[in-house]
Design a protein around this motif. Structure first.
Motif, mmCIF file in Angstrom:
data_model
loop_
_atom_site.group_PDB
_atom_site.id
_atom_site.type_symbol
_atom_site.label_atom_id
_atom_site.label_comp_id
_atom_site.label_asym_id
_atom_site.label_seq_id
_atom_site.Cartn_x
_atom_site.Cartn_y
_atom_site.Cartn_z
ATOM 1 N N GLU A 101 41.171 31.073 46.478
ATOM 2 C CA GLU A 101 40.749 31.868 45.817
ATOM 3 C C GLU A 101 40.690 31.595 43.612
ATOM 4 O O GLU A 101 41.582 30.302 43.807
ATOM 5 N N TYR B 37 34.633 41.469 43.711
ATOM 6 C CA TYR B 37 35.726 41.301 42.691
ATOM 7 C C TYR B 37 35.070 42.700 41.733
ATOM 8 O O TYR B 37 34.042 42.645 41.972
ATOM 9 N N GLN B 39 34.359 44.412 38.250
ATOM 10 C CA GLN B 39 34.048 43.788 36.850
ATOM 11 C C GLN B 39 34.197 44.906 36.091
ATOM 12 O O GLN B 39 32.719 46.260 36.207
ATOM 13 N N MET B 45 36.917 39.780 35.325
ATOM 14 C CA MET B 45 36.690 39.793 36.561
ATOM 15 C C MET B 45 37.850 39.537 37.312
ATOM 16 O O MET B 45 38.933 38.963 37.099
ATOM 17 N N LEU B 47 40.231 40.305 41.395
ATOM 18 C CA LEU B 47 40.150 40.478 42.075
ATOM 19 C C LEU B 47 40.794 42.199 42.987
ATOM 20 O O LEU B 47 41.818 42.727 42.832
#
Lengths: 113, 117
Positions: A101, B37, B39, B45, B47
């Motif tokens: 990640e 992700y 946006q 950004m 997750l």
């Protein structure tokens, strides 16, 4: 506390000027990245950094760009002589070991006039 | 080289409905991670969800779930009970972190999702 902090959030500069974008990841991150996103376009990889050296860079990352992590905390992206086409959102990202990640900063919006 | 493809540049869904965003990728590796992700207009950004390739079970995070088909190299995102705040650009991304320092996150071109009231 965010994993990655970026400054400035927005910078306006004149063409030909030098710009430094700063990123502060938390201390246990090992791998660092800069990405660029021109408005409305895809997220593009610029450079990765590990063990105090560049590990990979894209064709975008030409001689006008440089990165460093001089004090073990701040990770900076320098654009030596900005061009109009450098106007974009620049994201710093960091990751720990093999977790996969990436933690992204909130981005630095660069506007070159 | 790894590639990530999102074939839907834009999608629209009614509030409270379900929508699925598609993503395919190409790699010769067997161990890797996949991500979605989000946006929003702020361009941060965020997750949404992650999937480790060695796990057969599909990842879920509240209203978000994935359909991971490793053999087909497909990784779709399902958003249930869509909310206005889900309006954003969604990026699918791939990384193999096991190869060491040179591995980077590779993004698809994104899908712009609009949730209609």
């Amino acid at each position: 506390e965010p994993e990655v902090t970026q400054t400035p959030s927005h910078q306006v500069t004149q063409m030909g000027q030098e710009v430094i974008l700063r990123c502060v990841p938390i201390s246990n991150h090992l791998y660092f990245y800069w990405y660029r996103q021109i408005l409305g376009q895809k997220v593009e990889f610029l450079v990765s950094f590990y063990n105090n050296e560049i590990s990979e860079k894209s064709e975008i990352f030409d001689d006008q760009f440089s990165v460093e992590r001089p004090d073990g905390s701040n990770f900076t992206l320098k654009i030596r002589s900005t061009k109009l086409e450098d106007s974009a959102m620049y994201f710093c990202a960091a990751r720990m070991g093999n977790t996969g990640e990436l933690f992204f900063g909130e981005g630095s919006r660069l506007t070159v006039l | 080289a790894q590639t990530v493809t999102q074939s839907q540049p834009e999608m629209s869904v009614q509030e409270a409905e379900t929508v699925t965003l598609s993503c395919t990728y190409d790699t010769s590796e067997s161990n890797y991670y996949l991500f979605w992700y989000k946006q929003p207009p702020s361009r941060q950004m965020i997750l949404v969800i992650r999937q480790e390739a060695y796990k057969q079970q599909n990842a879920t995070e509240n209203r978000f779930s994935v359909n991971f088909q490793k053999a087909a190299k497909s990784f779709s995102l399902k958003i249930s009970d869509s909310q206005l705040g889900d309006t954003a650009m969604y990026f699918c991304a791939f990384i193999n972190p096991y190869g060491g320092a040179t591995n980077k996150l590779i993004f698809g071109t994104g899908t712009l999702l609009a949730v209609q009231p």
